[in-house]
Design a protein around this motif. Structure first.
Motif, PDB file in Angstrom:
ATOM      1  N   MET A   1      37.854  28.260  22.083  1.00 12.56           N
ATOM      2  CA  MET A   1      38.890  29.160  22.565  1.00 12.56           C
ATOM      3  C   MET A   1      38.805  29.235  24.083  1.00 12.56           C
ATOM      4  SD  MET A   1      41.344  30.948  21.302  1.00 12.56           S
ATOM      5  CE  MET A   1      40.805  31.261  19.620  1.00 12.56           C
ATOM      6  N   LEU A   2      39.933  28.980  24.753  1.00  9.38           N
ATOM      7  CA  LEU A   2      39.974  28.993  26.212  1.00  9.38           C
ATOM      8  C   LEU A   2      40.691  30.246  26.693  1.00  9.38           C
ATOM      9  CD1 LEU A   2      40.986  25.268  26.884  1.00  9.38           C
ATOM     10  CD2 LEU A   2      38.697  26.235  26.571  1.00  9.38           C
ATOM     11  N   ASN A   3      40.067  30.957  27.593  1.00  6.03           N
ATOM     12  CA  ASN A   3      40.652  32.165  28.182  1.00  6.03           C
ATOM     13  C   ASN A   3      40.916  31.911  29.661  1.00  6.03           C
ATOM     14  OD1 ASN A   3      40.199  33.781  25.724  1.00  6.03           O
ATOM     15  ND2 ASN A   3      38.040  33.643  26.295  1.00  6.03           N
ATOM     16  N   ALA A   4      42.179  31.866  30.022  1.00  9.61           N
ATOM     17  CA  ALA A   4      42.564  31.619  31.410  1.00  9.61           C
ATOM     18  C   ALA A   4      42.902  32.938  32.075  1.00  9.61           C
ATOM     19  CB  ALA A   4      43.755  30.673  31.467  1.00  9.61           C
ATOM     20  N   VAL A   5      42.156  33.263  33.121  1.00 10.57           N
ATOM     21  CA  VAL A   5      42.351  34.524  33.837  1.00 10.57           C
ATOM     22  C   VAL A   5      42.971  34.217  35.199  1.00 10.57           C
ATOM     23  CG1 VAL A   5      41.248  36.598  34.741  1.00 10.57           C
ATOM     24  CG2 VAL A   5      40.320  35.473  32.696  1.00 10.57           C
ATOM     25  N   GLY A   6      44.183  34.711  35.398  1.00  6.57           N
ATOM     26  CA  GLY A   6      44.847  34.552  36.681  1.00  6.57           C
ATOM     27  C   GLY A   6      44.840  35.868  37.434  1.00  6.57           C
ATOM     28  N   ILE A   7      44.423  35.817  38.706  1.00  6.50           N
ATOM     29  CA  ILE A   7      44.329  37.042  39.508  1.00  6.50           C
ATOM     30  C   ILE A   7      45.184  36.881  40.757  1.00  6.50           C
ATOM     31  CG2 ILE A   7      42.790  38.597  40.756  1.00  6.50           C
ATOM     32  CD1 ILE A   7      40.545  37.809  38.946  1.00  6.50           C
ATOM     33  N   ASP A   8      46.172  37.744  40.878  1.00  3.27           N
ATOM     34  CA  ASP A   8      46.989  37.790  42.092  1.00  3.27           C
ATOM     35  C   ASP A   8      46.364  38.810  43.032  1.00  3.27           C
ATOM     36  OD1 ASP A   8      49.511  37.108  43.581  1.00  3.27           O
ATOM     37  OD2 ASP A   8      49.812  39.270  43.356  1.00  3.27           O
ATOM     38  N   VAL A   9      45.850  38.322  44.157  1.00  2.00           N
ATOM     39  CA  VAL A   9      45.034  39.152  45.046  1.00  2.00           C
ATOM     40  C   VAL A   9      45.878  39.770  46.143  1.00  2.00           C
ATOM     41  CG1 VAL A   9      43.046  39.158  46.595  1.00  2.00           C
ATOM     42  CG2 VAL A   9      43.059  37.662  44.586  1.00  2.00           C
ATOM     43  N   SER A  10      45.648  41.042  46.407  1.00  2.00           N
ATOM     44  CA  SER A  10      46.182  41.703  47.595  1.00  2.00           C
ATOM     45  C   SER A  10      45.075  42.538  48.214  1.00  2.00           C
ATOM     46  CB  SER A  10      47.377  42.586  47.306  1.00  2.00           C
ATOM     47  OG  SER A  10      47.585  42.814  45.988  1.00  2.00           O
ATOM     48  N   ARG A  40      32.910  45.907  38.319  1.00  2.00           N
ATOM     49  CA  ARG A  40      31.897  45.757  37.258  1.00  2.00           C
ATOM     50  C   ARG A  40      32.539  45.870  35.881  1.00  2.00           C
ATOM     51  NH1 ARG A  40      28.516  48.869  40.727  1.00  2.00           N
ATOM     52  NH2 ARG A  40      29.133  50.773  39.622  1.00  2.00           N
ATOM     53  N   ASP A  41      33.480  46.806  35.730  1.00  2.00           N
ATOM     54  CA  ASP A  41      34.185  46.949  34.445  1.00  2.00           C
ATOM     55  C   ASP A  41      34.982  45.689  34.130  1.00  2.00           C
ATOM     56  OD1 ASP A  41      33.176  49.487  34.187  1.00  2.00           O
ATOM     57  OD2 ASP A  41      34.978  50.495  34.949  1.00  2.00           O
ATOM     58  N   LEU A  42      35.639  45.114  35.149  1.00  2.00           N
ATOM     59  CA  LEU A  42      36.406  43.892  34.927  1.00  2.00           C
ATOM     60  C   LEU A  42      35.494  42.752  34.511  1.00  2.00           C
ATOM     61  CD1 LEU A  42      39.041  42.258  35.097  1.00  2.00           C
ATOM     62  CD2 LEU A  42      38.535  41.863  37.518  1.00  2.00           C
ATOM     63  N   ALA A  43      34.358  42.604  35.191  1.00  2.00           N
ATOM     64  CA  ALA A  43      33.412  41.540  34.847  1.00  2.00           C
ATOM     65  C   ALA A  43      32.886  41.717  33.429  1.00  2.00           C
ATOM     66  CB  ALA A  43      32.260  41.526  35.853  1.00  2.00           C
ATOM     67  N   ARG A  44      32.643  42.966  33.041  1.00  2.18           N
ATOM     68  CA  ARG A  44      32.143  43.249  31.700  1.00  2.18           C
ATOM     69  C   ARG A  44      33.195  42.898  30.652  1.00  2.18           C
ATOM     70  NH1 ARG A  44      31.326  48.290  32.452  1.00  2.18           N
ATOM     71  NH2 ARG A  44      29.379  47.967  33.591  1.00  2.18           N
ATOM     72  N   TYR A  45      34.454  43.223  30.928  1.00  2.00           N
ATOM     73  CA  TYR A  45      35.537  42.913  29.984  1.00  2.00           C
ATOM     74  C   TYR A  45      35.727  41.401  29.839  1.00  2.00           C
ATOM     75  CZ  TYR A  45      40.285  41.886  28.481  1.00  2.00           C
ATOM     76  OH  TYR A  45      41.364  41.331  27.851  1.00  2.00           O
ATOM     77  N   LEU A  46      35.788  40.694  30.965  1.00  2.00           N
ATOM     78  CA  LEU A  46      35.999  39.246  30.898  1.00  2.00           C
ATOM     79  C   LEU A  46      34.814  38.545  30.241  1.00  2.00           C
ATOM     80  CD1 LEU A  46      37.555  38.569  34.444  1.00  2.00           C
ATOM     81  CD2 LEU A  46      38.734  38.838  32.248  1.00  2.00           C
ATOM     82  N   GLY A  47      33.610  39.058  30.466  1.00  2.00           N
ATOM     83  CA  GLY A  47      32.437  38.471  29.837  1.00  2.00           C
ATOM     84  C   GLY A  47      32.382  38.690  28.343  1.00  2.00           C
ATOM     85  N   SER A  48      33.108  39.692  27.841  1.00  2.00           N
ATOM     86  CA  SER A  48      33.099  40.005  26.404  1.00  2.00           C
ATOM     87  C   SER A  48      34.106  39.171  25.613  1.00  2.00           C
ATOM     88  CB  SER A  48      33.386  41.491  26.200  1.00  2.00           C
ATOM     89  OG  SER A  48      34.733  41.800  26.581  1.00  2.00           O
ATOM     90  N   LEU A  49      34.977  38.424  26.303  1.00  4.19           N
ATOM     91  CA  LEU A  49      35.986  37.629  25.599  1.00  4.19           C
ATOM     92  C   LEU A  49      35.341  36.481  24.842  1.00  4.19           C
ATOM     93  CD1 LEU A  49      38.732  37.414  28.398  1.00  4.19           C
ATOM     94  CD2 LEU A  49      38.709  38.923  26.395  1.00  4.19           C
TER      95      LEU A  49
END
Length: 408
Positions: A1-10, A40-49
């Motif tokens: 399973m591939l999870n592609a995370v796109g982040i639009d930075v401002s 940290r919350d974002l990293a924890r969420y993405l790491g749980s996928l």
């Protein structure tokens, strides 16, 4: 399973979208601030996928660095790509939608389509980012130094015309120049003439001793004779003296800072694996080498030579249509302006030093010049050739590194 995370930075805030192949939306686009707790919350969420997760964002100056560093330290695969690649990707719709959520989803789709070729951010990239930041500061202060020097010359043209052309001594490691130090002591023609030639000779000798310059006995006589021929347009007034000496103080401050940045860049660049290879190239010195390395970055970002020349904007453009075929075109100039400037400075150094027998770039440059090509044509062609040789040499250097030292 591939999870592609796109982040639009401002600045201070980013929009995140998570997709899977086939356009499956794992998480609708949501905003995240660049606060440590939220990251940290974002990293924890993405790491749980479930499955493999890769995060892609645009390299937008400094804004992307907090979220890039936080996710990379959390052990996630993070890749920062050139915004030009995202802008030109997937514009297959008549509707023009420009919102942060749409951009985040676009980056996520780019991640899926380029999954295999994505390059992960590494520790070595931190050094390269630092080097590029130093180069940015170097370019900024060089502009300030040029402006300060232009202003000083304009003031001196009223009190001591041509004083900036009296000496040819090179810039010292601390940034000082002999003509600037001389103008600080003899800011007006009358400072030379009023005391007479004998007294000026003694004062000039003291000036050389005070600043550590070699004293040439015949020099004061020539300076005095030249001063007698000059016609100042401003009087020997304290107001002009204060303006000139203030300008000199500003110029010396800028010059010292520029030389310090130059030294730091060379020191930092020497820790990168390709440093000796780049420094050995003809026309590249301890100043231009780190500048070129800073702007090019990791050579593994470029799949072939043409990608590097396109990044520098020294590749010839093509504009053919039907039976109209152009033999040559203008350079695209779609890339790093600072890199193009450094390349042109290398070409200028080669023109001054002359062609070298075992150097293909200088031989090519002088060949194009001898053919009667216009200045910009042979300079751009030489820069293009230099990058092709650079690509081959640095690629070979990286390949020959021990596995533990390789960035790959």
């Amino acid at each position: 399973m591939l999870n592609a995370v796109g982040i639009d930075v401002s600045k201070g805030r980013s929009t995140v979208a998570v997709l899977q192949p086939g356009g499956v939306v794992i998480h609708k686009p949501f905003d995240i601030s660049h606060k440590s707790s939220d990251l940290r919350d974002l990293a924890r969420y993405l790491g749980s996928l479930d499955g493999e997760t890769r995060v892609v964002m645009e390299s937008t100056g400094r804004y992307h660095e907090p979220i890039r560093n936080a996710l990379s330290k959390a052990g996630l695969f993070v890749c920062a790509v050139n915004p030009h690649l995202i802008r030109n990707y997937g514009n297959n719709t008549l509707r023009k939608v420009k919102t942060d959520p749409a951009d985040a989803k676009k980056i996520a789709r780019y991640t899926i389509d380029n999954w295999v070729s994505l390059r992960e951010y590494s520790v070595m990239d931190t050094t390269r980012t630092e080097l590029k930041t130093l180069n940015s500061q170097f370019a900024f202060f060089m502009k300030q130094k040029t402006a300060a020097k232009t202003n000083l010359i304009a003031l001196l043209d009223m009190t001591y015309p041509g004083v900036n052309k009296l000496f040819t001594s090179p810039v010292r490691p601390d940034g000082s120049e002999k003509w600037v130090d001389y103008a600080d002591s003899f800011w007006h023609v009358d400072c030379v003439l009023d005391s007479g030639q004998k007294m000026f000779t003694e004062r000039y000798q003291s000036f050389c001793k005070r600043h550590g310059y070699d004293h040439q006995p015949e020099r004061p006589e020539k300076l005095y004779a030249q001063a007698k021929e000059l016609v100042p347009t401003a009087p020997k007034d304290p107001v002009y003296k204060e303006m000139i000496q203030d300008s000199i103080a500003q110029l010396n401050l800028m010059s010292k800072h520029v030389e310090e940045l130059r030294r730091k860049m060379d020191e930092l660049a020497s820790s990168l694996p390709e440093y000796q290879t780049v420094r050995s190239m003809y026309g590249v010195g301890p100043s231009l080498g780190p500048q070129i390395m800073a702007e090019i970055g990791d050579i593994s970002r470029f799949d072939h030579r043409e990608a590097l020349t396109a990044y520098a904007g020294v590749d010839p453009g093509k504009n053919d249509s039907g039976e109209v075929v152009h033999k040559s075109g203008h350079a695209s100039k779609c890339g790093s302006a600072r890199l193009r400037k450094a390349l042109f400075q290398v070409m200028e150094a080669m023109l001054q030093l002359g062609p070298r027998d075992n150097d293909p770039v200088s031989q090519f440059l002088f060949k194009k010049k001898a053919e009667g090509k216009p200045y910009l044509v042979y300079m751009t062609a030489g820069a293009n050739k230099f990058l092709r040789v650079y690509y081959g040499k640095v690629k070979e250097c990286i390949r020959n590194l021990p596995a533990s030292d390789s960035e790959d």
